[in-house]
Scaffold this motif. Structure first.
Motif, mmCIF file in Angstrom:
data_model
loop_
_atom_site.group_PDB
_atom_site.id
_atom_site.type_symbol
_atom_site.label_atom_id
_atom_site.label_comp_id
_atom_site.label_asym_id
_atom_site.label_seq_id
_atom_site.Cartn_x
_atom_site.Cartn_y
_atom_site.Cartn_z
ATOM 1 N N GLN A 63 0.852 -1.186 0.000
ATOM 2 C CA GLN A 63 0.000 0.000 0.000
ATOM 3 C C GLN A 63 0.891 1.240 0.000
ATOM 4 O OE1 GLN A 63 -2.207 -1.627 3.628
ATOM 5 N NE2 GLN A 63 -3.777 -0.356 2.649
ATOM 6 N N GLU A 64 0.652 2.100 -0.975
ATOM 7 C CA GLU A 64 1.391 3.358 -1.025
ATOM 8 C C GLU A 64 0.687 4.373 -0.146
ATOM 9 O OE1 GLU A 64 2.556 4.785 -4.866
ATOM 10 O OE2 GLU A 64 2.469 2.763 -5.747
ATOM 11 N N GLN A 65 1.478 4.995 0.737
ATOM 12 C CA GLN A 65 0.949 6.013 1.626
ATOM 13 C C GLN A 65 1.713 7.311 1.381
ATOM 14 O OE1 GLN A 65 1.602 4.008 5.373
ATOM 15 N NE2 GLN A 65 -0.338 2.898 5.256
ATOM 16 N N ALA A 66 1.394 8.343 2.102
ATOM 17 C CA ALA A 66 2.060 9.631 1.908
ATOM 18 C C ALA A 66 3.539 9.516 2.275
ATOM 19 C CB ALA A 66 1.374 10.692 2.757
ATOM 20 N N GLY A 67 4.386 9.408 1.274
ATOM 21 C CA GLY A 67 5.826 9.353 1.506
ATOM 22 C C GLY A 67 6.329 8.038 2.052
ATOM 23 N N SER A 68 5.509 7.008 2.097
ATOM 24 C CA SER A 68 5.941 5.729 2.641
ATOM 25 C C SER A 68 5.173 4.594 1.970
ATOM 26 C CB SER A 68 5.715 5.682 4.150
ATOM 27 O OG SER A 68 4.336 5.702 4.447
ATOM 28 N N TYR A 69 5.610 3.366 2.301
ATOM 29 C CA TYR A 69 4.951 2.171 1.787
ATOM 30 C C TYR A 69 4.703 1.221 2.946
ATOM 31 C CZ TYR A 69 6.247 3.712 -2.902
ATOM 32 O OH TYR A 69 6.373 4.434 -4.063
ATOM 33 N N LEU A 70 3.542 0.601 2.948
ATOM 34 C CA LEU A 70 3.212 -0.404 3.942
ATOM 35 C C LEU A 70 3.128 -1.751 3.256
ATOM 36 C CD1 LEU A 70 2.436 -1.116 6.870
ATOM 37 C CD2 LEU A 70 0.031 -0.800 6.194
ATOM 38 N N LEU A 71 4.001 -2.675 3.654
ATOM 39 C CA LEU A 71 4.011 -4.032 3.110
ATOM 40 C C LEU A 71 3.411 -4.961 4.148
ATOM 41 C CD1 LEU A 71 6.271 -2.413 1.590
ATOM 42 C CD2 LEU A 71 7.510 -4.587 1.369
ATOM 43 N N THR A 72 2.353 -5.664 3.790
ATOM 44 C CA THR A 72 1.705 -6.610 4.697
ATOM 45 C C THR A 72 1.932 -8.013 4.180
ATOM 46 O OG1 THR A 72 0.012 -4.970 5.245
ATOM 47 C CG2 THR A 72 -0.438 -7.259 5.834
ATOM 48 N N THR A 80 0.368 -11.422 8.829
ATOM 49 C CA THR A 80 1.282 -11.908 9.866
ATOM 50 C C THR A 80 2.326 -10.872 10.280
ATOM 51 O OG1 THR A 80 1.027 -14.119 8.918
ATOM 52 C CG2 THR A 80 2.830 -13.817 10.462
ATOM 53 N N LEU A 81 2.776 -10.066 9.326
ATOM 54 C CA LEU A 81 3.844 -9.093 9.604
ATOM 55 C C LEU A 81 3.632 -7.857 8.742
ATOM 56 C CD1 LEU A 81 6.739 -8.711 11.055
ATOM 57 C CD2 LEU A 81 7.660 -9.285 8.795
ATOM 58 N N GLU A 82 3.766 -6.685 9.368
ATOM 59 C CA GLU A 82 3.754 -5.433 8.626
ATOM 60 C C GLU A 82 5.156 -4.844 8.582
ATOM 61 O OE1 GLU A 82 -0.799 -3.802 9.474
ATOM 62 O OE2 GLU A 82 0.914 -2.837 10.470
ATOM 63 N N MET A 83 5.502 -4.333 7.410
ATOM 64 C CA MET A 83 6.796 -3.685 7.209
ATOM 65 C C MET A 83 6.524 -2.304 6.605
ATOM 66 S SD MET A 83 9.921 -5.122 4.850
ATOM 67 C CE MET A 83 11.116 -4.063 4.046
ATOM 68 N N SER A 84 6.800 -1.271 7.374
ATOM 69 C CA SER A 84 6.565 0.105 6.936
ATOM 70 C C SER A 84 7.888 0.721 6.513
ATOM 71 C CB SER A 84 5.945 0.918 8.076
ATOM 72 O OG SER A 84 5.766 2.258 7.696
ATOM 73 N N VAL A 85 7.953 1.189 5.256
ATOM 74 C CA VAL A 85 9.213 1.663 4.682
ATOM 75 C C VAL A 85 9.117 3.153 4.399
ATOM 76 C CG1 VAL A 85 10.937 1.312 2.885
ATOM 77 C CG2 VAL A 85 9.502 -0.604 3.612
#
Length: 668
Positions: A63-72, A80-85
């Motif tokens: 998921q693309e967010q404002a200035g970041s990406y959330l990988l689920t 199981t795991l979220e990775m916020s970049v």
């Protein structure tokens, strides 16, 4: 940051370099479940892990967010795991992790690599400098005797003492590495970790919990990279001026012995900066050798009139240093005080917990308890600083057992690797609150993430008093270089080594060669070893004393040069002992040199570390290098020079602004 993704794959790039590649057939993250057992014997750990699951996280939604990406990441259809970049304000790439299923306590992540890449760091590593091709368990412990499972002394240490060690054992592990591609990578965890650098296309980083985050950044040069690293972890203060006036002599036995030895050394021409008397608080004799009484107050019987003599020595330009560690001796005054106030770690049921340190037992001061920290800082300020000590060895820090209970409620397994940081912080704050940061020197062997801003200097731990490559004189060179890249730019070692066991006894030649090396390090300090009577000492004969005197004069001659390097370390994180590639990054050979170093910008030092060696083969990066003793100029490549005792292989850069000072080394 650039992120490309589709239904089956994700690629993350940062500053033009691919750092993370994942697809359903080649996943980059794994989760698992494991149950570890830690068997500690006097700081040596036998660790086993029974892994019941290691599961690849193949499915991922981005998921693309404002200035970041959330990988689920999902397992069996369940998130199981979220990775916020994100990219931080400093420009670093930060990937934060959040477990969505609490049962997973094992984590693996693969960071993209290239087959020819070289990596360094992981705290202080004593056997390897370039870590490529090996895996490195990261757990603070005794480094082991011999540190080579193929050596006889390691076999004896293992069978008799459970203390043999291996190539990766270290007092100071850190889950951070530096690449020859001029980037660093840090995994924020204090759990047991293992960094595997054996694969061509990726580095696999493992830890025994879900880490807080992964952090990466790159720079255009290595000086800029270490400045970036120390912006993150902190920087050491400048060395006190007095440290650079000569050697700190390791002396034991009481006031009279200390004063007599100091006078004899001065009469022989030794430049003396201080006396380090680790038994200032009394001694205990065990089967290991001479040990100390761990109750941190002056022993007036062994050191009569020390409260006055300290200040008399100071007027003569000689400082007095002592010893302390984060444990208190059972049934002595400090133990009783700490126990009565609830400042010690306990068993799970709240009952008494003590640690076996080798024929005596001690309580663990609980540094997760703020009141215990304040109490211990008070001990340091009152019993040491106010008493007149100008420094000390802040020993241990590696021994936190995993089965004790701490006041903050965090598992001691997770706190273990953080303990050296907590111990350094207590000492630094005691000195800072006393207004003595510029004047007191303390040194530690234990380390971990964040120690850089609190530990004023490292020493290389307890080397064996012989010529072995893995645990002798040679081993402290990669130790200084690796820890320096982590932001610990002031490093030194016991002249002559320490560990005297299983027939190893320090020879005259070893002591002299070690003294030669330490003259070209930020601090000169001797140690009698754990069995002084078995070792050749600095004053065992007139020739050794004269040799030491000459080396201390060279060290003192270099004071303005070392002082400038110390200032650069404090301001920019530039280590005083540097790998050759720090300033010669285009030189491919420089990346494999682990037993030579640049001392500051303009001295190149290649210590003699083999018994009987009187010639030295040295690699010189392309430049104009002047051999200190002959005055001959070389322009680079492998050269062989004479290196008899008293003439170590040292070169200075002809273009150095300090060329006249460096040329003057030869006058001694």
């Amino acid at each position: 940051m650039n992120v490309t993704h589709n239904e089956n794959s994700i690629t993350i790039s940062h500053k033009g370099r691919t750092v993370f590649k994942h697809d359903s057939q080649n996943p980059a993250i794994f989760l698992g479940v494991g149950d570890a057992e830690y068997d500690m014997y006097r700081g040596n750990f036998k660790i086993t892990d029974y892994v019941t699951e290691r599961l690849p996280l193949r499915k991922c939604v981005v998921q693309e967010q404002a200035g970041s990406y959330l990988l689920t990441f999902s397992l069996d259809g369940e998130p199981t795991l979220e990775m916020s970049v994100v990219v931080t304000d400093r420009g670093r790439l930060k990937a934060s992790f959040k477990a969505l299923d609490a049962r997973y306590n094992r984590f693996w992540i693969r960071v993209s690599a290239t087959a020819e890449e070289k990596v360094y760091g992981c705290g202080e590593q004593l056997t390897y400098f370039n870590l490529r091709g090996k895996n490195f368990p990261l757990w603070s412990s005794e480094p082991g005797v011999g540190r080579n499972k193929n050596s006889y002394v390691t076999f004896l240490a293992d069978t008799k003492d459970k203390a043999g060690g291996d190539y990766y054992n270290t007092n100071y592990p850190q889950p951070t590495f530096v690449s020859d591609k001029k980037y660093f990578c840090h995994l924020e965890t204090t759990a047991y970790a293992d960094f595997d650098f054996t694969n061509a296309d990726f580095h696999e980083l493992q830890c025994w919990n879900i880490p807080e985050y992964l952090l990466l950044d790159a720079e255009e040069s290595f000086p800029a990279l270490v400045e970036n690293i120390t912006d993150l972890f902190g920087r050491q203060p400048e060395l006190p001026d007095w440290v650079l006036n000569g050697v700190i002599l390791g002396i034991q036995g009481g006031t009279e012995i200390t004063l007599n030895k100091l006078q004899a050394a001065k009469d022989a021409g030794v430049e003396v900066a201080g006396a380090w008397c680790q038994d200032w608080q009394g001694k205990k004799v065990t089967s290991f050798g001479k040990r100390l009484r761990w109750n941190w107050e002056w022993d007036s019987e062994m050191y009569p009139d020390l409260d006055k003599k300290i200040f008399e020595l100071k007027e003569q330009g000689i400082r007095f240093l002592g010893y302390i560690n984060p444990y208190v001796l059972e049934d002595h005054s400090l133990y009783k005080e700490a126990e009565s106030q609830g400042f010690l770690a306990t068993k799970k049921d709240g009952s008494k917990y003590v640690v076996d340190f080798g024929e005596f037992y001690c309580g663990v001061v609980d540094f997760t308890n703020p009141e215990a920290c304040e109490w211990y800082k008070g001990v340091i300020k009152t019993n040491m600083i106010d008493f007149g000590l100008d420094g000390w060895m802040g020993d241990f820090g590696e021994y936190l057992p995993t089965d004790c209970t701490l006041s903050n409620g965090v598992s001691a397994e997770i706190e273990h690797n953080k303990w050296p940081y907590r111990w350094a912080k207590v000492q630094h704050e005691a000195i800072e609150e006393a207004g003595k940061t510029d004047d007191i020197l303390f040194f530690m062997r234990a380390g971990g993430t964040g120690i850089q801003g609190y530990c004023h200097t490292l020493w290389g731990g307890d080397q064996l008093v012989d010529w072995c490559i893995d645990d002798g004189l040679a081993s402290v060179i990669p130790a200084a270089l690796s820890s320096g890249l982590m932001g610990n730019g002031i490093h030194h070692s016991d002249i002559g080594g320490y560990t005297t066991l299983h027939g190893c006894k320090r020879s005259k030649e070893l002591f002299q060669r070690w003294a030669e090396m330490n003259a070209f390090t930020p601090i000169m300090r001797s140690h009698e070893g754990n069995r002084p009577d078995d070792n050749h000492q600095y004053d065992s004969d007139a020739e050794t004393l004269a040799h030491l005197a000459r080396m201390t004069k060279i060290f003192k001659h270099l004071k303005p040069y070392i002082k400038a390097a110390s200032k650069e370390n404090a301001e920019k994180g530039m280590p005083i002992q540097r790998p050759l590639f720090m300033h010669y990054e285009q030189d491919n050979e420089a990346y494999e040199i682990k037993f030579q170093y640049l001392f500051g910008r303009d001295l190149l030092v290649a210590p003699v570390y083999n018994q009987g060696e009187v010639e030295k083969e040295v690699y010189l990066p392309e430049d104009e290098w002047v051999h200190v003793w002959s005055g001959e100029t070389y322009t680079g490549g492998w050269v062989t020079v004479d290196a008899p005792i008293g003439r170590p292989a040292v070169f200075y850069r002809k273009a150095s602004k300090d060329a006249e000072l460096l040329k003057g080394i030869a006058s001694y």
